[in-house]
Design a protein around this motif. Structure first.
Motif, short mmCIF file in Angstrom:
data_model
loop_
_atom_site.label_atom_id
_atom_site.label_comp_id
_atom_site.label_asym_id
_atom_site.label_seq_id
_atom_site.Cartn_x
_atom_site.Cartn_y
_atom_site.Cartn_z
N GLU A 27 0.82 -1.21 0.00
CA GLU A 27 0.00 0.00 0.00
C GLU A 27 0.85 1.25 0.00
O GLU A 27 2.02 1.22 0.36
N VAL A 28 0.22 2.32 -0.40
CA VAL A 28 0.89 3.61 -0.39
C VAL A 28 0.29 4.40 0.76
O VAL A 28 -0.89 4.71 0.75
N LYS A 29 1.11 4.69 1.75
CA LYS A 29 0.60 5.37 2.95
C LYS A 29 0.59 6.88 2.76
O LYS A 29 -0.27 7.57 3.28
N ASN A 30 1.56 7.36 2.04
CA ASN A 30 1.74 8.81 1.95
C ASN A 30 1.61 9.24 0.48
O ASN A 30 2.56 9.13 -0.29
N ILE A 31 0.45 9.73 0.14
CA ILE A 31 0.17 10.04 -1.26
C ILE A 31 1.04 11.17 -1.79
O ILE A 31 1.41 11.21 -2.96
N SER A 32 1.44 12.08 -0.88
CA SER A 32 2.21 13.23 -1.36
C SER A 32 3.59 12.79 -1.89
O SER A 32 4.23 13.52 -2.63
N SER A 33 4.01 11.61 -1.51
CA SER A 33 5.31 11.17 -2.00
C SER A 33 5.24 10.57 -3.41
O SER A 33 6.26 10.23 -4.00
N LEU A 34 4.03 10.46 -3.95
CA LEU A 34 3.87 9.89 -5.29
C LEU A 34 4.56 10.72 -6.37
O LEU A 34 4.93 10.20 -7.42
N LYS A 35 4.66 12.00 -6.11
CA LYS A 35 5.25 12.92 -7.10
C LYS A 35 6.62 12.44 -7.56
O LYS A 35 7.00 12.63 -8.70
N LYS A 36 7.33 11.83 -6.64
CA LYS A 36 8.69 11.39 -6.96
C LYS A 36 8.71 10.39 -8.11
O LYS A 36 9.72 10.22 -8.77
N PHE A 37 7.60 9.74 -8.32
CA PHE A 37 7.57 8.71 -9.34
C PHE A 37 7.45 9.26 -10.75
O PHE A 37 7.57 8.53 -11.72
N ASP A 38 7.21 10.56 -10.85
CA ASP A 38 7.12 11.16 -12.18
C ASP A 38 8.39 10.91 -13.00
O ASP A 38 8.36 10.88 -14.21
N TYR A 39 9.49 10.76 -12.29
CA TYR A 39 10.76 10.61 -13.00
C TYR A 39 11.02 9.17 -13.44
O TYR A 39 11.96 8.90 -14.15
N VAL A 40 10.22 8.28 -12.97
CA VAL A 40 10.53 6.88 -13.19
C VAL A 40 10.13 6.39 -14.59
O VAL A 40 10.87 5.68 -15.25
#
Ligand SMILES: *[C@@H]1O[C@H](CO)[C@@H](O)[C@H](O)[C@H]1NC(C)=O
Ligand SMILES: *[C@@H]1O[C@H](CO)[C@@H](O)[C@H](O)[C@H]1NC(C)=O
Ligand SMILES: *[C@@H]1O[C@H](CO)[C@@H](O)[C@H](O)[C@H]1NC(C)=O
Ligand SMILES: *[C@@H]1O[C@H](CO)[C@@H](O)[C@H](O)[C@H]1NC(C)=O
Ligand SMILES: *[C@@H]1O[C@H](CO)[C@@H](O)[C@H](O)[C@H]1NC(C)=O
Ligand SMILES: *[C@@H]1O[C@H](CO)[C@@H](O)[C@H](O)[C@H]1NC(C)=O
Length: 678
Positions: free
Chosen positions: A628-641
């Motif tokens: 699961e993803v607990k912290n949605i605000s950290s999703l932004k980091k995945f834009d680079y992936v």
């Protein structure tokens, strides 16, 4: 009008003494402006042409074509014998307010590729390659290789073309004789004139000296004049007699069609498509959805015309708008078509209207058919395209829980595509080459959203109200290749991340496995059996982006079971992280079946169960964790992936065969994995 000012243009006072590149030939005269624009008003109309000294212009000489091209931030012009044939500007003088308005300048930036007829100087082709955008270099070789030898090629930059110009593209341009390509700098102006397959006539560029701290942002405009010897007859005059007369007249007007206009090795105008053996789709038409991208349409058409089943009587092109070049192409190839003007408030609703009209026209033009196949003009069909639909068509008649067969699999990228004979059921409408029955089409048409309501037709068609629990059959390895970069939004990025590395079988016939097991009950039986037959529960504390998260090969043929958090049909937060880490389509939930995703990751079969939404959630054992993803605000980091998929998931044995291998290597920051998942 949008007022989008690209930034502050500083005066670049440095005087560049010799912008003339080595490729410059004595026949050309070069002038350049050394001063950058001082204010908005300076960016005004044809400054260079007005200021140029009149003695440069000789009396008209019938043996030459004088090509004048200007490259700058806000204006790009092309003139032949002083007649302006192209004048592209970012700015427009508004008489009412006496101000300068800016049009969306970023969409007009890039490397302009223009082709002139060497006998009459007419513009035959114009394309902009937005090589400043990530991934958009992908198309450069295809576009340049499609131009006929002997033609005059003019290239010029408006604003910038270097930011994401890949090394391979720079090398390609260098081979063509663009000597400044290798070192082309950000916002450097460039104008170049040459003959395709022949000599370079002139090149002009200015490399601005950068003033540290002042941030000199753009190089000065350059204007290049080249005198190119005029040919008595265009290269297309090699075609004469009979049918070839029509080819001659087409090829005299247009360029960008590769072998269609090649004198040495002309592509056929007619393809005697072999019969599809034991065809179950006799009389089922192929409707090609087209707008104004005729060179795309040509490639798409050739991919179907030369395969078994690709006979002219079943092909019909639906053209949105009136486009002479499109019509001329279709008449040359004797392909039937309908022109009409779709309407709609926005681009998306216009596309929707075009689809609606295409579907209804298809069934009225072919009144006896029970099904149609739809294909967009920016797709290439794999060699067994018709055979694929032939083998699956009957499923649509027999199973009311199915409402389409699609040649596209949203997940099927290079490291996922596994078995061309394998089929699955998915609860979505993948589109991109699909077959639908008359009944389903009629149902869709009766519910179609109205033109004055803003909508995306494919999002609407994928909605649960419309799908109503029905599914589509898709192949494990897709049968269409999406090559169109022009006319879409951030095309390069999307292509690099999701489309560029998709293999398509290069076989005219692939026997599909157990087609009859795709019917609902049979499919369910098989699925449950595989899920319950001693799968490998993945219970790992590794982050899904970790290279060892899923073993690529070490499961001894046992499928791997993974549980991810999923509360509703559209809940895709955990899927997004998971799919992005593993190089799968992740922009929404697609390609799932009752909350289950099934695919091969290299040689390991994977079942991802969306817990607790999925009907297969009962398989979860108490000791197995759920991603699961607990912290949605950290999703932004995945834009680079996403742009790095091609570099993280290599498959050397097949990747050389995949189109668009020239994918830029992105840089992406590292991120703290521990923050994301428990
Ligand atoms: C000029 O500006 C006015 C006021 O902003 C605007 O209403 C008008 O549409 C503009 N004219 C053109 C031709 O863009
Ligand atoms: C590529 O283009 C993007 C914007 O589209 C930009 O942010 C990036 O810095 C460019 N360069 C590279 C090497 O990615
Ligand atoms: C077409 O489908 C029929 C029935 O499934 C099959 O017998 C035949 O081999 C198929 N032909 C091709 C070329 O796929
Ligand atoms: C499963 O994973 C969790 C978290 O990583 C761990 O606490 C647990 O011990 C694991 N269970 C087994 C049986 O390995
Ligand atoms: C997996 O193992 C098989 C048999 O050893 C081998 O042929 C195959 O290339 C391997 N695949 C990968 C992705 O390593
Ligand atoms: C969530 O992630 C963001 C960005 O990574 C971080 O700043 C924030 O502290 C995190 N919140 C919690 C509750 O962990």
């Amino acid at each position: 009008m949008a007022k989008a000012y690209p930034g502050i243009i500083l005066l670049c006072a440095s005087v560049v003494t010799s912008p003339i590149s080595a490729a410059l030939k004595p026949t050309s005269v070069l002038k350049s402006q050394f001063l950058g624009p001082r204010s908005d008003a300076d960016v005004g109309p044809s400054e260079v042409l007005q200021k140029s000294s009149p003695d440069l212009y000789r009396e008209e000489d019938p043996t030459i074509l004088r090509v004048t091209v200007t490259s700058s931030v806000h204006q790009l012009t092309l003139a032949v014998n002083h007649e302006k044939i192209l004048d592209l500007r970012t700015t427009e003088h508004n008489i009412t307010t006496n101000t300068v308005d800016f049009t969306p300048w970023d969409t007009t930036s890039g490397l302009y590729v223009m082709v002139l007829n060497p006998s009459n100087g007419r513009l035959m082709m114009k394309r902009v390659l937005m090589t400043q955008e990530f991934g958009s270099s992908l198309e450069l070789p295809t576009v340049l290789q499609s131009i006929t030898p002997g033609r005059i090629l003019v290239m010029a930059i408006k604003n910038d073309a270097s930011l994401n110009l890949s090394k391979k593209s720079r090398e390609f341009l260098t081979e063509m004789g663009v000597s400044s390509a290798i070192d082309l700098q950000f916002r450097q102006s460039l104008a170049w004139v040459g003959t395709v397959g022949g000599r370079v006539w002139a090149e002009a560029t200015i490399q601005e000296r950068r003033v540290k701290g002042l941030g000199c942002q753009w190089s000065s405009p350059v204007t290049l004049e080249a005198d190119v010897p005029r040919l008595m007859n265009d290269v297309s005059s090699c075609f004469n007699g009979g049918q070839e007369k029509e080819r001659a007249s087409f090829c005299d007007k247009y360029d960008g069609y590769g072998h269609l206009c090649s004198c040495e090795n002309p592509a056929p105008l007619f393809y005697a498509a072999p019969k599809l053996e034991n065809s179950q789709i006799e009389g089922v038409p192929l409707i090609i959805i087209a707008s104004n991208r005729p060179t795309y349409l040509y490639r798409c058409l050739v991919s179907v015309l030369r395969q078994a089943g690709g006979t002219l009587d079943r092909i019909h092109v639906m053209v949105d708008g009136r486009h002479q070049e499109v019509v001329d192409l279709l008449q040359l190839l004797q392909v039937s078509y309908t022109e009409h003007d779709a309407t709609g408030m926005s681009r998306a609703t216009r596309i929707s209207d075009h689809y609606r009209l295409s579907l209804s026209t298809a069934f009225s033009l072919f009144p006896k058919t029970s099904k149609v196949i739809l294909l967009e003009e920016d797709l290439l069909a794999g060699q067994d395209f018709f055979s694929f639909f032939n083998q699956t068509a009957w499923l649509l008649d027999e199973d009311p829980t199915l409402w389409c067969v699609s040649a596209w699999n949203d997940l099927s990228s290079l490291h996922i595509a596994h078995d061309p004979g394998l089929l699955r059921r998915v609860e979505t409408l993948p589109g991109l080459g699909w077959m639908v029955t008359r009944e389903v089409a009629q149902e869709l048409l009766s519910k179609w959203p109205s033109r004055d309501k803003e909508h995306d037709w494919d999002l609407w068609a994928r909605s649960q109200d419309v799908m109503n629990g029905r599914e589509c059959v898709v192949p494990d390895v897709g049968r269409t290749f999406h090559f169109g970069l022009s006319g879409t939004h951030s095309p390069g990025l999307l292509h690099v991340a999701f489309f560029a590395g998709r293999p398509v079988p290069a076989l005219p016939y692939v026997e599909l496995h157990n087609v009859h097991r795709l019917k609902m009950e049979e499919y369910e039986e098989d699925l449950i059996r595989r899920l319950e037959d001693d799968p490998l529960y993945l219970n790992t504390s590794l982050h899904p982006c970790h290279p060892l998260f899923i073993p690529r090969n070490a499961t001894g043929g046992r499928p791997v079971l993974i549980f991810i958090d999923m509360r509703t049909f559209i809940d895709y937060i955990a899927w997004k992280v998971f799919a992005r880490c593993l190089g799968l389509w992740d922009l929404d939930t697609r390609a799932s079946h009752r909350g289950l995703y099934n695919f091969y990751f290299y040689d390991t079969e994977v079942f991802v169960i969306g817990y607790p939404f999925s009907d297969y959630s009962y398989l979860k054992l108490p000791w197995v964790n759920v991603l699961e993803v607990k912290n949605i605000s950290s999703l932004k980091k995945f834009d680079y992936v996403a742009p790095s998929h091609r570099f993280r998931f290599r498959r050397p044995e097949v990747e050389e065969m995949v189109q668009f291998w020239d994918v830029p290597k992105p840089r992406f920051p590292t991120f703290d994995e521990s923050q994301l998942i428990t």
